[in-house]
Design a protein around this motif. Sequence first.
Motif, PDB file in Angstrom:
ATOM      1  N   LEU A 262       8.775  -2.800  17.043  1.00  0.00           N
ATOM      2  CA  LEU A 262       7.823  -2.842  15.934  1.00  0.00           C
ATOM      3  C   LEU A 262       7.627  -1.449  15.339  1.00  0.00           C
ATOM      4  O   LEU A 262       7.662  -1.251  14.120  1.00  0.00           O
ATOM      5  N   GLN A 263       7.412  -0.464  16.215  1.00  0.00           N
ATOM      6  CA  GLN A 263       7.112   0.889  15.760  1.00  0.00           C
ATOM      7  C   GLN A 263       8.272   1.528  15.015  1.00  0.00           C
ATOM      8  O   GLN A 263       8.077   2.200  13.997  1.00  0.00           O
ATOM      9  N   HIS A 264       9.473   1.339  15.508  1.00  0.00           N
ATOM     10  CA  HIS A 264      10.608   2.094  14.979  1.00  0.00           C
ATOM     11  C   HIS A 264      11.451   1.330  13.961  1.00  0.00           C
ATOM     12  O   HIS A 264      12.285   1.935  13.273  1.00  0.00           O
ATOM     13  N   ARG A 265      11.220   0.014  13.829  1.00  0.00           N
ATOM     14  CA  ARG A 265      12.063  -0.747  12.907  1.00  0.00           C
ATOM     15  C   ARG A 265      11.270  -1.519  11.861  1.00  0.00           C
ATOM     16  O   ARG A 265      11.670  -1.591  10.695  1.00  0.00           O
ATOM     17  N   LEU A 266      10.133  -2.076  12.249  1.00  0.00           N
ATOM     18  CA  LEU A 266       9.450  -3.017  11.364  1.00  0.00           C
ATOM     19  C   LEU A 266       8.240  -2.438  10.637  1.00  0.00           C
ATOM     20  O   LEU A 266       7.987  -2.778   9.482  1.00  0.00           O
ATOM     21  N   ILE A 267       7.468  -1.594  11.314  1.00  0.00           N
ATOM     22  CA  ILE A 267       6.273  -1.046  10.685  1.00  0.00           C
ATOM     23  C   ILE A 267       6.673   0.136   9.811  1.00  0.00           C
ATOM     24  O   ILE A 267       7.207   1.125  10.294  1.00  0.00           O
ATOM     25  N   THR A 268       6.429   0.009   8.538  1.00  0.00           N
ATOM     26  CA  THR A 268       6.812   1.045   7.580  1.00  0.00           C
ATOM     27  C   THR A 268       5.569   1.647   6.935  1.00  0.00           C
ATOM     28  O   THR A 268       4.449   1.167   7.134  1.00  0.00           O
ATOM     29  N   ALA A 269       5.778   2.704   6.150  1.00  0.00           N
ATOM     30  CA  ALA A 269       4.659   3.368   5.481  1.00  0.00           C
ATOM     31  C   ALA A 269       3.998   2.411   4.492  1.00  0.00           C
ATOM     32  O   ALA A 269       4.676   1.592   3.855  1.00  0.00           O
ATOM     33  N   PRO A 270       2.675   2.474   4.342  1.00  0.00           N
ATOM     34  CA  PRO A 270       1.991   1.582   3.407  1.00  0.00           C
ATOM     35  C   PRO A 270       2.371   1.861   1.962  1.00  0.00           C
ATOM     36  O   PRO A 270       2.778   2.969   1.611  1.00  0.00           O
ATOM     37  N   VAL A 271       2.224   0.830   1.131  1.00  0.00           N
ATOM     38  CA  VAL A 271       2.492   0.940  -0.307  1.00  0.00           C
ATOM     39  C   VAL A 271       1.147   0.871  -1.036  1.00  0.00           C
ATOM     40  O   VAL A 271       0.539  -0.200  -1.118  1.00  0.00           O
ATOM     41  N   PRO A 272       0.634   2.012  -1.565  1.00  0.00           N
ATOM     42  CA  PRO A 272      -0.685   2.011  -2.202  1.00  0.00           C
ATOM     43  C   PRO A 272      -0.717   1.155  -3.469  1.00  0.00           C
ATOM     44  O   PRO A 272       0.257   1.088  -4.220  1.00  0.00           O
ATOM     45  N   GLU A 273      -1.849   0.499  -3.672  1.00  0.00           N
ATOM     46  CA  GLU A 273      -2.125  -0.235  -4.907  1.00  0.00           C
ATOM     47  C   GLU A 273      -3.493   0.229  -5.417  1.00  0.00           C
ATOM     48  O   GLU A 273      -4.521  -0.317  -5.028  1.00  0.00           O
ATOM     49  N   LEU A 274      -3.501   1.272  -6.245  1.00  0.00           N
ATOM     50  CA  LEU A 274      -4.749   1.826  -6.746  1.00  0.00           C
ATOM     51  C   LEU A 274      -5.116   1.186  -8.080  1.00  0.00           C
ATOM     52  O   LEU A 274      -4.270   0.704  -8.818  1.00  0.00           O
ATOM     53  N   SER A 275      -6.386   1.213  -8.383  1.00  0.00           N
ATOM     54  CA  SER A 275      -6.847   0.801  -9.710  1.00  0.00           C
ATOM     55  C   SER A 275      -7.995   1.729 -10.113  1.00  0.00           C
ATOM     56  O   SER A 275      -9.015   1.775  -9.420  1.00  0.00           O
ATOM     57  N   PRO A 276      -7.799   2.503 -11.221  1.00  0.00           N
ATOM     58  CA  PRO A 276      -6.624   2.572 -12.090  1.00  0.00           C
ATOM     59  C   PRO A 276      -5.378   3.018 -11.312  1.00  0.00           C
ATOM     60  O   PRO A 276      -5.490   3.807 -10.373  1.00  0.00           O
TER      61      PRO A 276
END
Length: 219
Positions: A71-85
Amino acid sequence: MRAPSGVICTRWRHAADISGDPDLVDIGTVGEDPDGVRRNLYFRDCGSVRQYVWVRDEPPETVATVALSDLQHRLITAPVPELSPPTVGYVNLETWLATTDPGTLTATASIPTLSVTATATVESTTWTTGDGDEITCDGVGVAWTTGTPSDREAPCGHTYTAHGSALLDSEPFTITVTQTWHVTWRASNGESGDLGTIDGPTATITYEVGEIQTIGTRG
């Protein structure tokens, strides 16, 4: 031990069963490692090839840590921010903080006679906003959507009190985002447990903050 490409293998069996006669043991099938842990010899047939493997009597918790590593090394990736604005915020106007929801992630590790699946979900998201604040929100936050009342407070948000924009001769803010994941496990023998929390990779973005100009007139 991987099977040859395109070859179907039988299930792993304890080598004590290799002769098919329950009263006959052909080879030594039980040993002990230097640390005192018992080990058993298993075999399977892959086409015309017979494979053997020694397997330690590891508890499910140990096998679960292998799935956790996946999980740590293959599946969990950096988050993708969704800001508003989304790209440019404004002084004294709250910015909604959220990330794309990665959902539930699973990984399975197996040894002969036992498999363990580790399951990870986002527990919280921590934002450093670039102006000295740090905010931790439950889960992934809530993204702003069309139709949201303009006066609604963000479930996870931040209000900048100073600008940060090249247009205003100042540096944009650097935002970092890290998610904490909660991991549990369940084994094929019915046992289950909790592996606690782990931090995923950090995402870094720049965010400009401008000022809304107002013009007053005398009537």
